[in-house]
Design a protein around this motif. Structure first.
Motif, short mmCIF file in Angstrom:
data_model
loop_
_atom_site.label_atom_id
_atom_site.label_comp_id
_atom_site.label_asym_id
_atom_site.label_seq_id
_atom_site.Cartn_x
_atom_site.Cartn_y
_atom_site.Cartn_z
N ALA A 29 0.84 -1.20 0.00
CA ALA A 29 0.00 0.00 0.00
C ALA A 29 0.87 1.25 0.00
CB ALA A 29 -0.90 -0.01 1.23
N ALA A 30 0.31 2.33 -0.54
CA ALA A 30 1.03 3.60 -0.53
C ALA A 30 1.26 4.04 0.92
CB ALA A 30 0.23 4.65 -1.28
N GLY A 31 2.42 4.67 1.14
CA GLY A 31 2.78 5.13 2.47
C GLY A 31 4.26 4.93 2.72
N VAL A 32 4.66 5.16 3.95
CA VAL A 32 6.07 5.02 4.32
C VAL A 32 6.31 3.63 4.90
CG1 VAL A 32 7.94 5.88 5.78
CG2 VAL A 32 6.30 7.49 4.75
N TRP A 33 7.30 2.96 4.36
CA TRP A 33 7.72 1.63 4.83
C TRP A 33 9.18 1.73 5.25
CZ3 TRP A 33 4.68 -3.03 4.29
CH2 TRP A 33 3.42 -2.83 3.72
N LYS A 34 9.42 1.50 6.54
CA LYS A 34 10.77 1.64 7.10
C LYS A 34 11.56 0.34 6.94
CE LYS A 34 12.09 4.55 9.65
NZ LYS A 34 12.97 5.72 9.45
N ILE A 35 12.84 0.48 6.64
CA ILE A 35 13.72 -0.68 6.59
C ILE A 35 13.89 -1.26 7.99
CG2 ILE A 35 16.12 -1.41 6.20
CD1 ILE A 35 16.26 0.59 3.93
N ARG A 57 29.30 -8.31 2.98
CA ARG A 57 28.00 -7.68 3.19
C ARG A 57 28.11 -6.58 4.23
NH1 ARG A 57 24.80 -10.79 7.47
NH2 ARG A 57 26.35 -12.01 8.56
N PHE A 58 27.16 -5.69 4.16
CA PHE A 58 27.00 -4.66 5.19
C PHE A 58 25.71 -4.99 5.94
CE2 PHE A 58 29.32 -2.69 1.72
CZ PHE A 58 30.37 -2.08 2.37
N THR A 59 25.82 -5.13 7.23
CA THR A 59 24.64 -5.48 8.03
C THR A 59 23.97 -4.26 8.65
OG1 THR A 59 26.06 -5.88 9.94
CG2 THR A 59 25.54 -7.78 8.54
N GLY A 60 24.67 -3.14 8.68
CA GLY A 60 24.11 -1.91 9.24
C GLY A 60 23.42 -1.10 8.16
N VAL A 61 22.15 -1.36 7.95
CA VAL A 61 21.38 -0.71 6.88
C VAL A 61 20.13 -0.09 7.48
CG1 VAL A 61 20.29 -1.02 4.63
CG2 VAL A 61 22.21 -2.49 5.28
N ASP A 62 19.87 1.17 7.15
CA ASP A 62 18.70 1.86 7.68
C ASP A 62 18.13 2.76 6.59
OD1 ASP A 62 16.78 2.58 9.47
OD2 ASP A 62 18.09 3.77 10.77
N GLY A 63 16.87 3.15 6.75
CA GLY A 63 16.25 4.03 5.77
C GLY A 63 14.79 3.73 5.58
N ALA A 64 14.23 4.23 4.48
CA ALA A 64 12.79 4.08 4.25
C ALA A 64 12.48 4.14 2.77
CB ALA A 64 12.02 5.16 4.99
N VAL A 199 8.99 -2.43 7.03
CA VAL A 199 7.86 -2.48 7.98
C VAL A 199 6.98 -1.25 7.74
CG1 VAL A 199 7.18 -2.52 10.40
CG2 VAL A 199 9.25 -3.72 9.66
N ARG A 200 5.71 -1.51 7.58
CA ARG A 200 4.76 -0.42 7.29
C ARG A 200 4.58 0.46 8.51
NH1 ARG A 200 -1.70 -1.08 6.47
NH2 ARG A 200 -2.15 0.89 5.42
N GLU A 201 4.73 1.77 8.30
CA GLU A 201 4.45 2.73 9.36
C GLU A 201 2.95 2.98 9.44
OE1 GLU A 201 6.59 6.39 9.15
OE2 GLU A 201 8.24 5.56 10.29
N THR A 202 2.44 2.97 10.66
CA THR A 202 1.02 3.23 10.85
C THR A 202 0.84 4.48 11.68
OG1 THR A 202 1.00 1.77 12.79
CG2 THR A 202 0.38 0.80 10.67
N ALA A 203 -0.28 5.14 11.46
CA ALA A 203 -0.55 6.40 12.18
C ALA A 203 -0.77 6.13 13.67
CB ALA A 203 -1.78 7.04 11.59
#
Length: 203
Positions: A29-35, A57-64, A199-203
Motif C-alpha cells: 500500500a502507498a505510504g512510508v515503509w521503514k527498513i 556484506r553490510f549489516t548496518g542498513v537503515d532508511g525508508a 515495515v509499514r508505518e502506521t498512524a
C-alpha cells in the motif's frame, strides 16, 4: 522471541489496507515503509585473482521507502554503516575499512537516494545516486517485490530483493595489485545483491 526475529515462523495474512492491486499485481500500500535493520543486507561479490568469488556484506542498513500511489513515483533513501562490513575474514575486513578502500574513520556511512523508478508487474528498475567516501555516482538496480506478510506481532512487512553491478573505481576505490602472470588481484566490477524487509508505518 523479539519483534525483529524472522517472519517465516507464524507469519499471517496482511492486515486490511496493507496491499493494493496495481496492473493485476498485489503491491504494498502507498505510504512510508521503514527498513528493518535486523532483516536488511547489502551484499557484494568481487573476484580474487580474477577467478574466485569473494562475498561480503553490510549489516548496518537503515532508511525508508515512500511507496507512492503510482509505483514509479516512489522514493528510496538508505544509509549504510560502512563499519559493519564483514566478509568472513578479519584481516580482509580491516583492510576494507582502511583508507585503501572505505576509509570508515573519515567516512563512516554511505547513502543511496533514488532518482527514478520504472515498474512493471512485480518488478522494476530503481535508479539512484550512491555516495561512498563523499563521491556520488549513479547506480541502477533491478528490483523484485517478493510479497507482503504480517508477522506474529502485527507488523506488515514488504519484502524486496535487488541486484546491480558497479565499477568500484568510480568511487575512488582503486586499490589493487598487478599479478606477475598478468591481471589484477581484485576485480574492478562488483556485483551487488540486496535483501530487505520493510515495515509499514502506521498512524
Amino acid at each position: 522471541m523479539t519483534n525483529t526475529e524472522s517472519t517465516s515462523a507464524g507469519a499471517t495474512s496482511t492486515s486490511a489496507g496493507a496491499t493494493r492491486v496495481v496492473g493485476g499485481v498485489e503491491l504494498p500500500a502507498a505510504g512510508v515503509w521503514k527498513i528493518d535493520p535486523g532483516h536488511a543486507e547489502v551484499g557484494f561479490i568481487g573476484r580474487h585473482f580474477m577467478l574466485t568469488k569473494v562475498r561480503g556484506r553490510f549489516t548496518g542498513v537503515d532508511g525508508a521507502v515512500t511507496v507512492a500511489e503510482r509505483p514509479e513515483d516512489s522514493a528510496v533513501l538508505v544509509t549504510i554503516d560502512m563499519t559493519s562490513v564483514t566478509s568472513g575474514d578479519q584481516t580482509r575486513d580491516d583492510h576494507l575499512r582502511s583508507d585503501d578502500f572505505f576509509d570508515v574513520a573519515a567516512h563512516p556511512t554511505a547513502t543511496f537516494s533514488s532518482t527514478s523508478v520504472s515498474w512493471i508487474g512485480s518488478g522494476g528498475v530503481l535508479d539512484g545516486e550512491l555516495t561512498i567516501k563523499g563521491v556520488a555516482r549513479p547506480v541502477s538496480l533491478k528490483v523484485e517485490h517478493l510479497g507482503v506478510v504480517r508477522d506474529p506481532w502485527g507488523n506488515d512487512r514488504a519484502v524486496f530483493s535487488a541486484k546491480g553491478r558497479i565499477n568500484r573505481e568510480d568511487w575512488g576505490l582503486s586499490w589493487n595489485m598487478v599479478l606477475e602472470a598478468g591481471g589484477i588481484l581484485v576485480s574492478k566490477e562488483i556485483d551487488l545483491e540486496l535483501e530487505v524487509e520493510l515495515v509499514r508505518e502506521t498512524a
